[in-house]
Design a protein around this motif. Structure first.
Motif, short mmCIF file in Angstrom:
data_model
loop_
_atom_site.label_atom_id
_atom_site.label_comp_id
_atom_site.label_asym_id
_atom_site.label_seq_id
_atom_site.Cartn_x
_atom_site.Cartn_y
_atom_site.Cartn_z
N ASN A 1 13.24 -4.82 -0.36
CA ASN A 1 13.46 -3.58 -0.17
C ASN A 1 13.00 -3.19 1.29
OD1 ASN A 1 14.68 -3.08 -2.67
ND2 ASN A 1 12.54 -2.32 -3.64
N THR A 2 12.88 -3.87 2.14
CA THR A 2 12.16 -3.82 3.56
C THR A 2 13.41 -3.59 4.42
OG1 THR A 2 11.77 -6.13 3.77
CG2 THR A 2 9.97 -5.02 3.05
N CYS B 1 9.85 -0.31 -11.71
CA CYS B 1 10.33 -0.05 -10.42
C CYS B 1 10.05 1.06 -9.76
CB CYS B 1 11.82 -0.31 -10.23
SG CYS B 1 12.54 -2.07 -10.57
N TRP C 1 1.94 -4.79 -1.58
CA TRP C 1 2.81 -4.09 -2.07
C TRP C 1 4.12 -4.85 -2.72
CZ3 TRP C 1 2.25 1.15 -2.53
CH2 TRP C 1 1.18 1.71 -1.60
N TRP C 2 4.51 -6.01 -1.93
CA TRP C 2 5.52 -6.53 -2.28
C TRP C 2 5.45 -7.36 -3.75
CZ3 TRP C 2 5.43 -9.35 2.94
CH2 TRP C 2 5.73 -8.57 3.88
N GLN D 1 5.59 -1.65 3.92
CA GLN D 1 5.35 -1.65 2.40
C GLN D 1 6.76 -1.65 1.79
OE1 GLN D 1 4.22 0.53 4.90
NE2 GLN D 1 2.32 1.32 4.37
N GLN D 2 7.74 -0.84 2.26
CA GLN D 2 9.18 -1.01 2.03
C GLN D 2 10.04 -0.80 3.14
OE1 GLN D 2 10.96 2.14 -1.27
NE2 GLN D 2 10.02 0.22 -2.21
N THR E 1 7.46 4.10 3.28
CA THR E 1 8.19 3.72 4.52
C THR E 1 7.05 3.65 5.79
OG1 THR E 1 10.16 4.62 3.67
CG2 THR E 1 9.82 4.48 6.11
N ARG F 1 5.38 7.91 -0.53
CA ARG F 1 6.42 7.30 0.15
C ARG F 1 6.33 7.42 1.70
NH1 ARG F 1 11.00 6.60 -2.99
NH2 ARG F 1 11.36 4.95 -1.29
N SER G 1 5.84 -5.40 -6.59
CA SER G 1 7.47 -4.72 -6.66
C SER G 1 8.05 -5.56 -7.95
CB SER G 1 8.30 -5.38 -5.45
OG SER G 1 9.66 -5.25 -5.77
N GLY H 1 8.65 3.36 -6.15
CA GLY H 1 8.61 3.40 -4.52
C GLY H 1 7.23 3.16 -3.84
N ALA H 2 7.62 2.82 -2.57
CA ALA H 2 6.52 2.40 -1.71
C ALA H 2 6.54 3.05 -0.53
CB ALA H 2 6.45 0.84 -1.51
#
Length: 494
Positions: A268-269, A215, A202-203, A241-242, A220, A176, A206, A217-218
């Motif tokens: 989720n960015t 689903c 990464w997207w 990535q997120q 920050t 994360r 998702s 996490g990726a």
């Protein structure tokens, strides 16, 4: 009188002896070569962190010319340092260049170890500059830059730091986090450089893009955790990535001149995310992303935003809060001056059914919205799930929220939506000087459920429902401001 004078002279003598003793001890420490960060520094950091309500460390954290409201030129001192260093003149600053520790800066070689080695050195020096030079591209994997460090450190990012493109290259021990700065006090991060998360692959993985995928996490891009008195100025974050920049478990953090840039459809960015933090100020920042421009979550107090350019994205949000029956608390949040354009929402508060706690003392003022789906939203029926959420009686209480001088255009007829819980209504909601229309000049409407308060000044659309809002029939909990397509997965805060 003589007795008082004797006591005064005695106190001064004692103070002088203490100062002499401290100087002798400092000299002995220097002579013994104790220059590394040790237990004393660690204890100092812990004291700064635990003495939350006192003035401990106030002078240590304040920098010359550091004004709360004004976005000054924080880079000027560093430019002078670099110019002097190039001419081999003493500068009073210890510049630690990542290139000197083996960083290639070619965008292909792994520079992670060079960055960590340079950090270890810089962290041990007083008046250090951790320098990432301009004109180069440094590939860095998951990295933890841990303090406490010596006094008045500057982290000068002038070049580009880029993450590995392949999720398969990621360190499984850091799922994360990409760039983590933790345990720092009185540090500046600045320089006009770029932090690029290389998030496209990464997207693609998702669950919001490919519903067949689970689903999860990726990383920050940049995390400020367990810090105090940190100033971040003039940085560009892109393609995270997120989330792009998270402030967590910290106090007295100031962000100014932050530029966030990711595609509108990147999942989720969030641009800037605040959690479990107190006294966070966000100034003069421009955020274009695929999720909330700014999101403020549980445990956040005294958060101030001013001069925010947001769009596209999901707007400026408090929440979501109360998921899974948890307790949440957010208080003293203010937004003064924003342009929100091409976004899904303007200013929003979102909570889950079943939660507990409060959101209170919130002020959104001087906001211009341009082509926004829902300029003003309170949604206590937020449901960010593949499966329908069940109706529950408890909720996070929303109270004392003011909307003042919010003007512009709404893409939808329902410009203001206050969907509050039947069991825990929203109270003391105030609207003042509101002027919202459709882009073609057509009138818009305001819809309320269990939202109670009043309006004054010119308010358009009419806010009569604040005085007559029904509970249990005004707004269907099965419909949410994010719903454009029943088959679309809404925002997933992992």
């Amino acid at each position: 009188m003589e007795l008082g004078g004797t006591r005064t002279r005695g106190s001064r003598t004692m103070l002088f002896l203490v100062l002499v003793l401290m100087m002798i001890m400092a000299a002995a420490k220097a002579a013994s070569g104790e220059g590394d960060v040790g237990d004393h520094d660690h204890e100092q950091f812990l004291k700064l962190w635990t003495e939350r309500d006192g003035d401990i460390g106030k002078d240590y954290l304040n920098w010359d010319g550091d004004e709360e409201e004004e976005d000054g030129d924080d880079d000027e001192e560093l430019e002078q340092v670099m110019s002097s260093a190039a001419k081999c003149r003493p500068t009073g600053r210890n510049v630690v260049n990542v290139d000197s520790f083996g960083a290639a800066g070619d965008g292909c070689s792994d520079d992670t170890e060079a960055f960590l080695d340079a950090w270890k050195k810089a962290c041990s020096l007083n008046n250090a500059v951790f320098l990432v030079p301009g004109g180069r591209r440094y590939k860095v994997g998951a990295a933890r830059f841990i303090g406490p460090c010596k006094n008045r450190m500057i982290i000068q990012i002038q070049g580009t730091i880029v993450a590995p493109e392949e999720p398969s290259e990621w360190d499984p021990k850091s799922p994360r986090l990409w760039l983590l700065f933790s345990g720092l006090s009185g540090v500046r991060i600045q320089g006009g450089g770029v932090i690029d998360g290389s998030g496209s692959k990464w997207w693609a993985n998702s669950c919001k893009i490919d519903r067949s995928k689970p689903c999860k996490g990726a990383p920050t891009a940049l995390t400020i955790d367990s810090c105090r008195g940190v100033r971040i100025h003039n940085l560009h974050l892109q393609n995270a990535q997120q989330m792009h920049l998270t402030v967590s478990r910290s106090r007295d953090i100031r962000l100014a001149g932050i530029h966030v840039d990711s595609p509108e459809d990147s999942p989720n960015t969030d641009g800037i995310h605040v959690a479990d933090s107190t006294a966070v100020t966000i100034l003069s920042s421009r955020i274009s992303t695929g999720d909330d421009c700014i999101s403020i979550s549980n445990g956040s107090f005294a958060v101030k935003m001013k001069g925010i350019d947001c769009g596209p994205g999901h707007g400026i949000s408090i929440g979501s809060l109360g998921q899974g029956g948890t307790f949440a608390a957010v208080e003293a949040v203010s937004l003064d001056g924003a342009w929100i354009h091409g976004a899904m929402n303007g200013v929003r508060i979102k909570t889950w059914q079943g939660g507990a706690g409060y959101v209170r003392n919130v002020r959104f003022a001087n906001v211009v919205v341009d082509d926004v789906d829902h300029p003003i939203v309170i949604d206590q029926f937020y449901c960010d799930s593949r499966n329908p959420c069940h109706n529950q009686t408890s909720n996070v209480k929303v109270s004392n929220v003011m909307y003042r001088n919010i003007t512009g255009t709404s893409r939808r007829a329902e410009a203001i939506r206050l969907a509050c819980s039947d069991a825990v209504p929203c109270v003391d909601i105030v609207l003042s000087d509101i002027n919202l229309l459709r882009e073609d000049g057509a009138e818009v409407e305001m819809v309320c459920n269990c939202a109670m308060g009043f309006d004054y000044g010119r308010v358009r659309p009419a806010a009569d429902c604040l005085r007559t809002s029904p509970c249990g029939g005004g707004v269907s909990p099965d419909v949410h401001p994010d719903d454009e397509d029943d088959d679309k997965i809404r925002h997933t805060e992992l």
